[in-house]
Enzyme design. Sequence first.
Site, short mmCIF file in Angstrom:
data_model
loop_
_atom_site.label_atom_id
_atom_site.label_comp_id
_atom_site.label_asym_id
_atom_site.label_seq_id
_atom_site.Cartn_x
_atom_site.Cartn_y
_atom_site.Cartn_z
CB SER A 285 -1.59 -3.82 -0.41
OG SER A 285 -2.02 -3.50 0.91
CE1 TYR B 32 -6.60 -3.01 -2.27
CE2 TYR B 32 -5.55 -3.49 -0.17
CZ TYR B 32 -5.59 -2.77 -1.35
OH TYR B 32 -4.62 -1.83 -1.61
#
Length: 251
Positions: A142, A156
């Site tokens: 990501s 995250y």
Amino acid sequence: MTEVVLVTGGSRGIGAAVCRRLAKDGCAVVVNYAANRDAADALVAEMTSAGGIARAVQGDVQNEADVLKMFDVADSLGTLVGLVNNAGVVDQSQRLDEMSLERLTRMFSINVIGSFLCAREAVRRMSTRHGGKGGGIVNLGSAASKLGSPGQYVDYAAAKGAIDTMTVGLAKEVADEGIRVNAVRPGIIDTEIHASGGLPERVGDLAPTLPMKRAGTADEVANAIIWLLSEDASYTTGAILDVSGGRATLP
């Protein structure tokens, strides 16, 4: 020889887009899903009705027994040549000083340990060291790993940072065993993951602030993943490809 690719979290979003492309290209596809059986079954029906070979298998990637079950299904279909480590979770936006141990454990168990377990089983099957014929692993990272996601998802972002490191290290570890390991780092992509993190309007809110003034699509990310799995990327390993419309890469 039937070539098989396992896609974790394959029933929706980026995972589903990858599965459709793989089936179209003639691979047998194992569609892993955690909970949404209806979505997985519908995707498998779509692919098989078009002449493809596909199986849905429920499994939680943080559970070793479930991971072994997924790979048993892959083995039953043919020879494993690819793994797409796509399964992952986000959580509600929070500062780190608000996060519970339960949240942190879930975040790292699914996003990191799950990817490690699946990669381990893929290497055991594909590595020439173990009698395999090689293959490819693509991990889903990501842009958050570069941005840090302050005030939202620092956990995250950190988990995806671990995926970046795992990609580079594993690529070097198995480079002479016929396995290529790469990662794709999406930016703001128009999928359901934002709603699961409590921000269903996030794509629309952020799109005007992005360098390309729009979010990406699941198909655009899938295109990059398919290329990294293909022989067209035969000399590419340890690469981390940003598919972010310039987010986290341009000033």
